[in-house]
Design a protein around this motif. Structure first.
Motif, PDB file in Angstrom:
ATOM      1  N   ARG A 120       0.826  -1.212   0.000  1.00  0.00           N
ATOM      2  CA  ARG A 120       0.000   0.000   0.000  1.00  0.00           C
ATOM      3  C   ARG A 120       0.863   1.266   0.000  1.00  0.00           C
ATOM      4  O   ARG A 120       0.590   2.221  -0.730  1.00  0.00           O
ATOM      5  N   ALA A 121       1.920   1.266   0.812  1.00  0.00           N
ATOM      6  CA  ALA A 121       2.791   2.444   0.880  1.00  0.00           C
ATOM      7  C   ALA A 121       3.530   2.664  -0.431  1.00  0.00           C
ATOM      8  O   ALA A 121       3.678   3.801  -0.892  1.00  0.00           O
ATOM      9  N   ALA A 122       3.987   1.603  -1.053  1.00  0.00           N
ATOM     10  CA  ALA A 122       4.696   1.730  -2.333  1.00  0.00           C
ATOM     11  C   ALA A 122       3.749   2.198  -3.437  1.00  0.00           C
ATOM     12  O   ALA A 122       4.151   2.969  -4.318  1.00  0.00           O
ATOM     13  N   THR A 123       2.516   1.755  -3.390  1.00  0.00           N
ATOM     14  CA  THR A 123       1.530   2.222  -4.370  1.00  0.00           C
ATOM     15  C   THR A 123       1.276   3.713  -4.187  1.00  0.00           C
ATOM     16  O   THR A 123       1.209   4.464  -5.170  1.00  0.00           O
ATOM     17  N   ARG A 124       1.162   4.160  -2.952  1.00  0.00           N
ATOM     18  CA  ARG A 124       1.002   5.603  -2.704  1.00  0.00           C
ATOM     19  C   ARG A 124       2.228   6.372  -3.189  1.00  0.00           C
ATOM     20  O   ARG A 124       2.105   7.453  -3.760  1.00  0.00           O
ATOM     21  N   TYR A 125       3.420   5.824  -2.954  1.00  0.00           N
ATOM     22  CA  TYR A 125       4.661   6.459  -3.408  1.00  0.00           C
ATOM     23  C   TYR A 125       4.657   6.611  -4.929  1.00  0.00           C
ATOM     24  O   TYR A 125       5.001   7.668  -5.461  1.00  0.00           O
ATOM     25  N   VAL A 147       1.413  -2.347  -7.520  1.00  0.00           N
ATOM     26  CA  VAL A 147       2.643  -2.781  -6.852  1.00  0.00           C
ATOM     27  C   VAL A 147       2.361  -4.102  -6.150  1.00  0.00           C
ATOM     28  O   VAL A 147       1.388  -4.214  -5.397  1.00  0.00           O
ATOM     29  N   GLN A 148       3.196  -5.092  -6.429  1.00  0.00           N
ATOM     30  CA  GLN A 148       3.097  -6.408  -5.803  1.00  0.00           C
ATOM     31  C   GLN A 148       4.353  -6.625  -4.971  1.00  0.00           C
ATOM     32  O   GLN A 148       5.464  -6.552  -5.482  1.00  0.00           O
ATOM     33  N   SER A 198      11.078   0.020  -5.759  1.00  0.00           N
ATOM     34  CA  SER A 198      11.776  -1.047  -5.018  1.00  0.00           C
ATOM     35  C   SER A 198      12.688  -0.461  -3.954  1.00  0.00           C
ATOM     36  O   SER A 198      12.749  -0.973  -2.821  1.00  0.00           O
ATOM     37  N   SER A 199      13.398   0.602  -4.288  1.00  0.00           N
ATOM     38  CA  SER A 199      14.272   1.254  -3.309  1.00  0.00           C
ATOM     39  C   SER A 199      13.462   1.807  -2.149  1.00  0.00           C
ATOM     40  O   SER A 199      13.892   1.739  -0.992  1.00  0.00           O
ATOM     41  N   TYR A 200      12.309   2.363  -2.459  1.00  0.00           N
ATOM     42  CA  TYR A 200      11.442   2.896  -1.401  1.00  0.00           C
ATOM     43  C   TYR A 200      10.995   1.787  -0.456  1.00  0.00           C
ATOM     44  O   TYR A 200      11.033   1.954   0.762  1.00  0.00           O
ATOM     45  N   VAL A 201      10.586   0.649  -0.990  1.00  0.00           N
ATOM     46  CA  VAL A 201      10.149  -0.459  -0.141  1.00  0.00           C
ATOM     47  C   VAL A 201      11.317  -0.955   0.713  1.00  0.00           C
ATOM     48  O   VAL A 201      11.138  -1.285   1.886  1.00  0.00           O
ATOM     49  N   ASN A 202      12.522  -0.976   0.165  1.00  0.00           N
ATOM     50  CA  ASN A 202      13.682  -1.406   0.943  1.00  0.00           C
ATOM     51  C   ASN A 202      13.959  -0.477   2.120  1.00  0.00           C
ATOM     52  O   ASN A 202      14.496  -0.906   3.132  1.00  0.00           O
TER      53      ASN A 202
END
Length: 165
Positions: free
Chosen positions: A54-59, A135-136, A88-92
């Motif tokens: 959810r956070a990566a989709t918002r990003y 985003v998955q 991907s970097s954001y999720v990391n």
């Protein structure tokens, strides 16, 4: 008859039984404690994948093609166009202690449709405003409990949202 009495006395002797009972009880209690720990870590990993998706989709949805055209230099950069690598970097950056970034997979797609499935205006690319981003996030949780064979649990979560202007 004497031998029988001696053997029956040995079998009825209760000395040391408390030590055996304690060792069996503590083994069971520690096994349950470790399973509670592993179950908690597995639930934590599952919760992380759902929130990270959810956070990566918002990003990604606020960094569409109309946000300046520059690439994101860091996860904190605001006015940039997000790419798959940026998401991907954001999720990391969201990964907390206890989880392994090597077990994490992030897949970002811009299908060129609205969230309802209708075609969208892709004049500026498939990440144009009102198009959707998906985003998955997948996390492979290694269950390495003692005595049991090595197992891996796969947690996966996805989110889709329309790209904002």
């Amino acid at each position: 008859m004497r031998v029988y009495k001696r053997l029956s006395h040995r079998f009825l002797d209760r000395h040391g039984s408390m030590l055996v009972e304690f060792s069996v009880s503590i083994t069971v209690a520690l096994a349950l404690l470790f399973w509670v720990f592993y179950a908690s870590m597995a639930l934590y990993a599952d919760h992380f994948t759902a929130n990270a998706a959810r956070a990566a989709t918002r990003y990604a949805m606020v960094r569409g093609s109309t946000w300046g055209g520059t690439t994101c230099s860091s996860a904190a950069t605001l006015e940039c166009t997000a790419t798959t690598t940026d998401v991907s970097s954001y999720v990391n950056t969201l990964v907390t202690p206890g989880l392994d970034t090597g077990a994490l997979t992030v897949t970002t797609t811009w299908p060129g449709t609205t969230p309802t499935g209708a075609a969208c205006d892709t004049t500026n690319g498939s990440n144009s405003p009102y198009c959707s981003v998906t985003v998955q996030v997948t996390y492979n949780f290694n269950l390495t409990a003692p005595i049991l064979p090595h197992q891996s649990l796969t947690f996966s979560s996805g989110a889709t949202a329309p790209i904002t202007e």
